[in-house]
Design a protein around this motif. Structure first.
Motif, PDB file in Angstrom:
ATOM      1  N   LEU A 365       0.818  -1.210   0.000  1.00  0.00           N
ATOM      2  CA  LEU A 365       0.000   0.000   0.000  1.00  0.00           C
ATOM      3  C   LEU A 365       0.853   1.260   0.000  1.00  0.00           C
ATOM      4  N   THR A 366       1.874   1.307   0.847  1.00  0.00           N
ATOM      5  CA  THR A 366       2.722   2.502   0.906  1.00  0.00           C
ATOM      6  C   THR A 366       3.488   2.690  -0.407  1.00  0.00           C
ATOM      7  N   ALA A 367       3.914   1.584  -1.008  1.00  0.00           N
ATOM      8  CA  ALA A 367       4.631   1.666  -2.287  1.00  0.00           C
ATOM      9  C   ALA A 367       3.701   2.126  -3.403  1.00  0.00           C
ATOM     10  N   SER A 368       2.472   1.646  -3.385  1.00  0.00           N
ATOM     11  CA  SER A 368       1.507   2.061  -4.404  1.00  0.00           C
ATOM     12  C   SER A 368       1.243   3.555  -4.319  1.00  0.00           C
ATOM     13  N   LEU A 369       1.071   4.060  -3.106  1.00  0.00           N
ATOM     14  CA  LEU A 369       0.788   5.492  -2.962  1.00  0.00           C
ATOM     15  C   LEU A 369       1.952   6.331  -3.483  1.00  0.00           C
ATOM     16  N   LEU A 370       3.177   5.932  -3.148  1.00  0.00           N
ATOM     17  CA  LEU A 370       4.331   6.734  -3.568  1.00  0.00           C
ATOM     18  C   LEU A 370       4.502   6.717  -5.080  1.00  0.00           C
ATOM     19  N   THR A 371       4.412   5.545  -5.681  1.00  0.00           N
ATOM     20  CA  THR A 371       4.725   5.419  -7.104  1.00  0.00           C
ATOM     21  C   THR A 371       3.556   5.800  -8.011  1.00  0.00           C
ATOM     22  N   LYS A 372       2.335   5.753  -7.498  1.00  0.00           N
ATOM     23  CA  LYS A 372       1.167   6.024  -8.343  1.00  0.00           C
ATOM     24  C   LYS A 372       0.470   7.329  -7.963  1.00  0.00           C
ATOM     25  N   HIS A 373      -0.060   7.429  -6.780  1.00  0.00           N
ATOM     26  CA  HIS A 373      -0.679   8.694  -6.371  1.00  0.00           C
ATOM     27  C   HIS A 373       0.317   9.847  -6.441  1.00  0.00           C
ATOM     28  N   LEU A 374       1.548   9.601  -6.007  1.00  0.00           N
ATOM     29  CA  LEU A 374       2.546  10.671  -5.939  1.00  0.00           C
ATOM     30  C   LEU A 374       3.526  10.647  -7.108  1.00  0.00           C
ATOM     31  N   MET A 375       3.380   9.682  -8.020  1.00  0.00           N
ATOM     32  CA  MET A 375       4.158   9.640  -9.254  1.00  0.00           C
ATOM     33  C   MET A 375       5.670   9.714  -9.011  1.00  0.00           C
ATOM     34  N   THR A 376       6.115   9.151  -7.905  1.00  0.00           N
ATOM     35  CA  THR A 376       7.521   9.252  -7.507  1.00  0.00           C
ATOM     36  C   THR A 376       8.273   7.977  -7.855  1.00  0.00           C
ATOM     37  N   ASP A 377       9.478   8.131  -8.349  1.00  0.00           N
ATOM     38  CA  ASP A 377      10.312   7.019  -8.768  1.00  0.00           C
ATOM     39  C   ASP A 377      10.417   5.985  -7.653  1.00  0.00           C
ATOM     40  N   TRP A 378      10.199   4.723  -8.000  1.00  0.00           N
ATOM     41  CA  TRP A 378      10.240   3.642  -7.017  1.00  0.00           C
ATOM     42  C   TRP A 378      11.581   3.551  -6.307  1.00  0.00           C
ATOM     43  N   ARG A 379      12.656   4.011  -6.956  1.00  0.00           N
ATOM     44  CA  ARG A 379      13.979   3.911  -6.345  1.00  0.00           C
ATOM     45  C   ARG A 379      14.116   4.801  -5.118  1.00  0.00           C
ATOM     46  N   ILE A 380      13.315   5.862  -5.051  1.00  0.00           N
ATOM     47  CA  ILE A 380      13.332   6.727  -3.870  1.00  0.00           C
ATOM     48  C   ILE A 380      12.725   5.991  -2.682  1.00  0.00           C
ATOM     49  N   GLY A 381      11.634   5.274  -2.924  1.00  0.00           N
ATOM     50  CA  GLY A 381      11.045   4.476  -1.864  1.00  0.00           C
ATOM     51  C   GLY A 381      11.909   3.291  -1.479  1.00  0.00           C
ATOM     52  N   GLU A 382      12.509   2.656  -2.473  1.00  0.00           N
ATOM     53  CA  GLU A 382      13.377   1.511  -2.208  1.00  0.00           C
ATOM     54  C   GLU A 382      14.551   1.929  -1.327  1.00  0.00           C
ATOM     55  N   ALA A 383      15.096   3.104  -1.579  1.00  0.00           N
ATOM     56  CA  ALA A 383      16.228   3.591  -0.796  1.00  0.00           C
ATOM     57  C   ALA A 383      15.822   3.861   0.657  1.00  0.00           C
ATOM     58  N   TRP A 384      14.590   4.371   0.858  1.00  0.00           N
ATOM     59  CA  TRP A 384      14.138   4.657   2.219  1.00  0.00           C
ATOM     60  C   TRP A 384      13.928   3.357   3.000  1.00  0.00           C
ATOM     61  N   PHE A 385      13.313   2.380   2.357  1.00  0.00           N
ATOM     62  CA  PHE A 385      13.146   1.077   2.999  1.00  0.00           C
ATOM     63  C   PHE A 385      14.509   0.449   3.283  1.00  0.00           C
ATOM     64  N   ARG A 386      15.432   0.598   2.354  1.00  0.00           N
ATOM     65  CA  ARG A 386      16.780   0.041   2.519  1.00  0.00           C
ATOM     66  C   ARG A 386      17.470   0.622   3.744  1.00  0.00           C
ATOM     67  N   ASP A 387      17.132   1.844   4.096  1.00  0.00           N
ATOM     68  CA  ASP A 387      17.750   2.503   5.231  1.00  0.00           C
ATOM     69  C   ASP A 387      17.034   2.209   6.546  1.00  0.00           C
ATOM     70  N   CYS A 388      15.720   1.939   6.469  1.00  0.00           N
ATOM     71  CA  CYS A 388      14.907   1.870   7.685  1.00  0.00           C
ATOM     72  C   CYS A 388      14.523   0.463   8.134  1.00  0.00           C
ATOM     73  N   LEU A 389      14.557  -0.518   7.249  1.00  0.00           N
ATOM     74  CA  LEU A 389      14.095  -1.853   7.588  1.00  0.00           C
ATOM     75  C   LEU A 389      15.202  -2.700   8.202  1.00  0.00           C
ATOM     76  N   VAL A 390      14.959  -3.262   9.375  1.00  0.00           N
ATOM     77  CA  VAL A 390      15.950  -4.174   9.950  1.00  0.00           C
ATOM     78  C   VAL A 390      15.950  -5.498   9.195  1.00  0.00           C
ATOM     79  N   ASP A 391      14.876  -5.786   8.464  1.00  0.00           N
ATOM     80  CA  ASP A 391      14.815  -7.022   7.679  1.00  0.00           C
ATOM     81  C   ASP A 391      15.073  -6.760   6.202  1.00  0.00           C
ATOM     82  N   TRP A 392      15.778  -5.672   5.908  1.00  0.00           N
ATOM     83  CA  TRP A 392      16.060  -5.341   4.508  1.00  0.00           C
ATOM     84  C   TRP A 392      16.777  -6.494   3.824  1.00  0.00           C
ATOM     85  N   ASP A 393      16.252  -6.840   2.678  1.00  0.00           N
ATOM     86  CA  ASP A 393      16.794  -7.921   1.861  1.00  0.00           C
ATOM     87  C   ASP A 393      16.951  -7.367   0.453  1.00  0.00           C
ATOM     88  N   ILE A 394      18.139  -7.442  -0.102  1.00  0.00           N
ATOM     89  CA  ILE A 394      18.426  -6.766  -1.362  1.00  0.00           C
ATOM     90  C   ILE A 394      17.512  -7.222  -2.488  1.00  0.00           C
TER      91      ILE A 394
END
Length: 491
Positions: A365-394
């Motif tokens: 849901l959060t990814a859909s809102l960023l990439t579709k409602h907000l038309m923002t490049d998925w790589r910006i969201g991927e980078a934020w998750f990469r920084d914040c998730l303790v279970d980040w998996d490449i």
């Protein structure tokens, strides 16, 4: 021979034997159970020196939360080894340089490690293996993180699977082999080489005041992972199919962080699930199979990463390179801060900041809102998750983001735009989840909702008593804007 600080002056008497010691180079495989690397090292017959190298090319490039969680995992695993008469040697720097230094210090004749499947890791390991063999050192890599090696699973016409469902059908009946037992004897040397002090690495420095908030939710180490798997298999697994999309229920395994750091092997989870399916029947057995399908989804992401490394950096579907993604923007910043004005989305973003994880339904849901409602490049969201998730998996993180954005393999159609309001009604009907992570407007906010304000940077100047923000964009407006951009791209 180079002498490192705190180098042990006494040499292991077995280091002069013909076989010599074996260096077990550990990565995200911090366990003893079902670990092919340990068994391969033991097969050499000499003492074993476990080492973790903080390599700037791979491990040192982790984001803030993953690096912090890695440090906790290393500390716990070091304690486990110490309790069994072994040690975890720590070195920081270029992997090949560190390994050569250890070989010179110990007289090691072989190095064993578990394979990785990301582009940088493969390049590094390939170069290390070639260099060690040129030095006359035996170098052996094994599989310790996947059910099946990526090059062993092919379609009927040859080549790798690009769609998940056929992939699942292709592997569901393949025997991944029995889980290996924990070694009874870790075969330690009589004397040890020098080790860095984990505290000197300061892996948790970037977490700052968020560390004590997130640490309450960490499931740390192999023993905790095994206990959580057992609890899940004996309980929630039987209703997993129905409950896994409900963030207001404890319906998932919550094992993602343990898979990430190799504190639990997928093969151990696979056989636990298969045993439960045999014990159960009807909907309960079918529900456990859905869990196994999700385990194989992780597998699928790694197979795709291996065959198409661009998965982590560029649009997997190259025709999406012309899509008019927005770069970073104020709306994306509101999204990062959990201030979009959509309660379900903001609850998900705050869950990540408080617990270090996010329910999978909320990730979509959060990814859909960023990439579709907000038309923002998925790589910006991927980078934020990469920084914040303790279970980040490449692999899983990149795959999930590209799936949500529409640019990835087997992706959700771009015209499928999640409605954050109806998603809340469907999956959090009683607002239990939202009330847990949102403070604004609540008479007695949940402690986890208040913890968000303890964890975030002071510079954000967020106040739990402030009015809840209006939506950054209306659902209808955002959806129509996204679909128009998609139609124009395809035209």
């Amino acid at each position: 021979m180079d002498h490192l600080p705190r180098r042990n002056e006494k040499l292991d008497t077995r280091m002069s034997t013909e076989s010599g010691p074996t260096i077990l180079w550990l990565r995200r495989d911090l366990r003893l159970g079902d670990h092919a690397g340990w068994h391969a090292a033991l097969a050499h017959g000499g003492p074993i020196i476990p080492v973790f190298i903080l390599d700037p090319l791979v491990e040192e490039s982790y984001g803030t939360a993953p690096k912090w969680r890695l440090g906790l995992g290393l500390e716990t695993f070091a304690e486990t080894l110490a309790g069994k008469g072994s040690r975890l040697i720590l070195r920081r720097g270029d992997a090949l340089t560190a390994l050569r230094a250890l070989i010179a210090e110990t007289g090691a004749k072989a190095v064993v490690w578990a394979r990785v499947y990301d582009p940088d890791g493969i390049a590094r390991d390939t170069a290390v293996k070639a260099a060690l063999k040129a030095d006359g050192i035996e170098a052996n890599s094994v599989n310790a993180s996947l059910l099946f090696e990526p090059w062993t699973v092919e379609t009927k016409t040859g080549g790798f699977y690009k769609v998940y469902t056929p992939f699942w059908r292709g592997v569901r009946d393949i025997d991944p082999g029995s889980a290996l037992p924990k070694p009874a004897d870790l075969s330690p040397p009589d004397a040890w080489p020098a080790s860095d002090d984990l505290k000197d690495w300061q892996l948790g420095q970037g977490m700052r005041r968020g560390a004590p908030v997130v640490e309450r939710f960490i499931n740390l180490g192999e023993a905790a992972a095994e206990a959580r798997l057992e609890t899940f298999i004996e309980g929630a697994a039987a209703t997993y199919a129905a409950d896994r999309d409900r963030p207001d229920l404890p319906g998932t395994s919550n094992l993602s962080e343990n898979f990430t750091y190799g504190e639990l092997s997928p093969r151990t989870a696979w056989w636990a699930g298969r045993a439960a399916m045999e014990r159960l029947s009807g909907k309960a057995a079918a529900s456990v199979e859905v869990f196994l399908q999700e385990l194989v989804w992780r597998e699928f992401s790694y197979h795709l990463l291996y065959h198409t490394p661009r998965l982590v950096t560029g649009n997997w579907r190259e025709e999406w390179d012309t899509f008019p993604w927005r770069g970073d923007n104020e709306d994306a910043e509101a999204w990062r801060r959990g201030m979009t004005g959509y309660e379900m989305v903001d609850a998900g973003m705050r869950e990540m900041y408080v617990t270090g994880r996010m329910h999978n339904r909320m990730r979509m849901l959060t990814a859909s809102l960023l990439t579709k409602h907000l038309m923002t490049d998925w790589r910006i969201g991927e980078a934020w998750f990469r920084d914040c998730l303790v279970d980040w998996d490449i692999a899983a993180n990149a795959m999930g983001w590209q799936w949500s954005a529409g640019s990835g393999p087997d992706a959700t159609p771009y015209f499928r735009v999640f409605n954050p309001i109806t998603q809340a009604d469907k999956f959090d009907k009683n607002a239990t989840y939202r009330d847990r992570f949102l403070a604004e407007g609540r008479r007695e906010p949940h402690e986890d909702a208040m913890a968000f304000f303890d964890a975030v940077p002071r510079a954000w100047a967020l106040d739990p008593s402030a009015p809840y923000p209006a939506p950054v964009v209306g659902h209808k407006e955002g959806r129509e804007r996204a679909l128009e951009a998609y139609r124009n791209r395809a035209a």
